[in-house]
Design a protein around this motif. Sequence first.
Motif, mmCIF file in Angstrom:
data_model
loop_
_atom_site.group_PDB
_atom_site.id
_atom_site.type_symbol
_atom_site.label_atom_id
_atom_site.label_comp_id
_atom_site.label_asym_id
_atom_site.label_seq_id
_atom_site.Cartn_x
_atom_site.Cartn_y
_atom_site.Cartn_z
ATOM 1 N N ASP A 1 60.235 63.237 15.633
ATOM 2 C CA ASP A 1 61.310 62.252 15.624
ATOM 3 C C ASP A 1 61.915 62.300 14.227
ATOM 4 O O ASP A 1 61.422 61.671 13.295
ATOM 5 N N LEU A 2 62.980 63.085 14.082
ATOM 6 C CA LEU A 2 63.542 63.338 12.757
ATOM 7 C C LEU A 2 64.075 62.078 12.096
ATOM 8 O O LEU A 2 63.873 61.867 10.899
ATOM 9 N N ALA A 3 64.764 61.251 12.862
ATOM 10 C CA ALA A 3 65.324 60.025 12.286
ATOM 11 C C ALA A 3 64.208 59.112 11.774
ATOM 12 O O ALA A 3 64.314 58.537 10.689
ATOM 13 N N ALA A 4 63.141 59.000 12.529
ATOM 14 C CA ALA A 4 62.031 58.137 12.119
ATOM 15 C C ALA A 4 61.218 58.753 10.976
ATOM 16 O O ALA A 4 60.585 58.037 10.210
ATOM 17 N N SER A 5 61.251 60.067 10.850
ATOM 18 C CA SER A 5 60.472 60.753 9.818
ATOM 19 C C SER A 5 61.169 60.770 8.458
ATOM 20 O O SER A 5 60.535 61.009 7.441
ATOM 21 N N ALA A 6 62.469 60.565 8.455
ATOM 22 C CA ALA A 6 63.233 60.624 7.205
ATOM 23 C C ALA A 6 63.231 59.271 6.508
ATOM 24 O O ALA A 6 63.305 58.232 7.144
ATOM 25 N N ALA A 7 63.142 59.322 5.191
ATOM 26 C CA ALA A 7 63.191 58.095 4.389
ATOM 27 C C ALA A 7 63.996 58.374 3.130
ATOM 28 O O ALA A 7 63.817 59.400 2.485
ATOM 29 N N PHE A 8 64.887 57.475 2.795
ATOM 30 C CA PHE A 8 65.692 57.615 1.591
ATOM 31 C C PHE A 8 64.986 56.927 0.424
ATOM 32 O O PHE A 8 64.320 55.917 0.611
ATOM 33 N N ARG A 9 65.138 57.504 -0.776
ATOM 34 C CA ARG A 9 64.593 56.923 -1.999
ATOM 35 C C ARG A 9 65.683 56.908 -3.048
ATOM 36 O O ARG A 9 66.364 57.913 -3.253
ATOM 37 N N SER A 10 65.829 55.806 -3.730
ATOM 38 C CA SER A 10 66.837 55.737 -4.788
ATOM 39 C C SER A 10 66.434 56.591 -5.987
ATOM 40 O O SER A 10 67.281 57.008 -6.766
ATOM 41 N N GLU A 11 65.141 56.883 -6.139
ATOM 42 C CA GLU A 11 64.657 57.680 -7.269
ATOM 43 C C GLU A 11 65.035 59.144 -7.159
ATOM 44 O O GLU A 11 65.001 59.871 -8.143
ATOM 45 N N GLY A 12 65.346 59.613 -5.961
ATOM 46 C CA GLY A 12 65.681 61.024 -5.793
ATOM 47 C C GLY A 12 65.471 61.465 -4.357
ATOM 48 O O GLY A 12 65.075 60.677 -3.505
ATOM 49 N N PRO A 13 65.733 62.731 -4.099
ATOM 50 C CA PRO A 13 65.597 63.271 -2.742
ATOM 51 C C PRO A 13 64.186 63.096 -2.199
ATOM 52 O O PRO A 13 63.210 63.112 -2.951
ATOM 53 N N THR A 14 64.098 62.943 -0.901
ATOM 54 C CA THR A 14 62.814 62.871 -0.220
ATOM 55 C C THR A 14 62.623 64.168 0.554
ATOM 56 O O THR A 14 63.520 64.598 1.271
ATOM 57 N N TYR B 1 62.415 83.044 0.798
ATOM 58 C CA TYR B 1 62.429 83.014 2.258
ATOM 59 C C TYR B 1 63.853 82.993 2.804
ATOM 60 O O TYR B 1 64.771 82.519 2.146
ATOM 61 N N GLN B 2 64.012 83.471 4.039
ATOM 62 C CA GLN B 2 65.241 83.194 4.768
ATOM 63 C C GLN B 2 65.221 81.700 5.071
ATOM 64 O O GLN B 2 64.167 81.134 5.329
ATOM 65 N N ALA B 3 66.386 81.078 5.054
ATOM 66 C CA ALA B 3 66.438 79.639 5.313
ATOM 67 C C ALA B 3 67.504 79.339 6.360
ATOM 68 O O ALA B 3 68.594 79.907 6.335
ATOM 69 N N LEU B 4 67.174 78.448 7.259
ATOM 70 C CA LEU B 4 68.128 77.871 8.196
ATOM 71 C C LEU B 4 68.245 76.410 7.822
ATOM 72 O O LEU B 4 67.245 75.683 7.825
ATOM 73 N N ILE B 5 69.442 75.978 7.465
ATOM 74 C CA ILE B 5 69.681 74.603 7.037
ATOM 75 C C ILE B 5 70.549 73.932 8.086
ATOM 76 O O ILE B 5 71.657 74.385 8.354
ATOM 77 N N GLN B 6 70.026 72.860 8.686
ATOM 78 C CA GLN B 6 70.737 72.157 9.749
ATOM 79 C C GLN B 6 70.915 70.697 9.355
ATOM 80 O O GLN B 6 69.938 69.997 9.087
ATOM 81 N N VAL B 7 72.167 70.252 9.331
ATOM 82 C CA VAL B 7 72.452 68.864 8.986
ATOM 83 C C VAL B 7 72.259 68.002 10.231
ATOM 84 O O VAL B 7 72.868 68.252 11.269
ATOM 85 N N ILE B 8 71.426 66.999 10.111
ATOM 86 C CA ILE B 8 71.145 66.071 11.215
ATOM 87 C C ILE B 8 72.132 64.909 11.168
ATOM 88 O O ILE B 8 72.679 64.503 12.178
ATOM 89 N N SER B 9 72.353 64.375 9.964
ATOM 90 C CA SER B 9 73.319 63.288 9.795
ATOM 91 C C SER B 9 73.872 63.342 8.378
ATOM 92 O O SER B 9 73.250 63.895 7.472
ATOM 93 N N GLY B 10 75.064 62.781 8.207
ATOM 94 C CA GLY B 10 75.661 62.708 6.880
ATOM 95 C C GLY B 10 76.616 63.853 6.593
ATOM 96 O O GLY B 10 77.134 64.511 7.498
ATOM 97 N N HIS B 11 76.819 64.097 5.293
ATOM 98 C CA HIS B 11 77.773 65.109 4.832
ATOM 99 C C HIS B 11 77.259 65.686 3.521
ATOM 100 O O HIS B 11 77.047 64.949 2.556
ATOM 101 N N LEU B 12 77.053 67.003 3.503
ATOM 102 C CA LEU B 12 76.539 67.705 2.334
ATOM 103 C C LEU B 12 77.557 68.703 1.820
ATOM 104 O O LEU B 12 78.341 69.257 2.596
ATOM 105 N N LEU B 13 77.506 68.974 0.535
ATOM 106 C CA LEU B 13 78.269 70.059 -0.048
ATOM 107 C C LEU B 13 77.245 71.081 -0.523
ATOM 108 O O LEU B 13 76.432 70.815 -1.405
ATOM 109 N N PHE B 14 77.268 72.232 0.112
ATOM 110 C CA PHE B 14 76.331 73.309 -0.166
ATOM 111 C C PHE B 14 77.054 74.321 -1.032
ATOM 112 O O PHE B 14 78.074 74.869 -0.625
ATOM 113 N N SER B 15 76.567 74.565 -2.238
ATOM 114 C CA SER B 15 77.255 75.458 -3.171
ATOM 115 C C SER B 15 76.459 76.724 -3.416
ATOM 116 O O SER B 15 75.274 76.683 -3.737
#
Length: 153
Positions: free
Chosen positions: A28-41, A71-85
């Motif tokens: 359950d990705l939504a339930a597994s994710a947690a935001f922290r003001s100190e930095g990325p989780t 490693y090869q990486a597959l990056i999938q956005v579940i929610s929100g908006h990212l800028l990948f540089s």
Amino acid sequence: MEEQEQTDPTQDSHLEESKAESHFRVFDLAASAAFRSEGPTVRVLWESATARLLLLALQTGQQLRQHRTSYQALIQVISGHLLFSLEHERISMRAGTLLHLEPHVAHSVEALQDSIFLITLIGPSSESSGETAASAAPEPAVDAQRGTGGGDD
């Protein structure tokens, strides 16, 4: 005696269910994710000898500084908006976007909105390399947990 006979099939059924559950996992990705003001989780959801599944949560403005992975990486956005540089490219990624990244490519990530994304790291098979997904420490997982958000592998 009759009660035991009725209990035994239930126990066998329970054992079969336990066996079946070991062949798959549901996340359950939504339930597994947690935001922290100190930095990325960063949360390691699963790993094997050749792959690793990471769930990351970044609040608006948080970043993973430039880093590389072997490693090869597959990056999938579940929610929100990212800028990948990348070195010469910037990719806007919203929910539903999937990006494949080859190994050793320098990249950084910035959250333009609160974002949750899944990273699947795929390494060489353990037969062709003595390295495992766990021992290689790929992606920003270690650095992001420290709050630095990146580094070269």
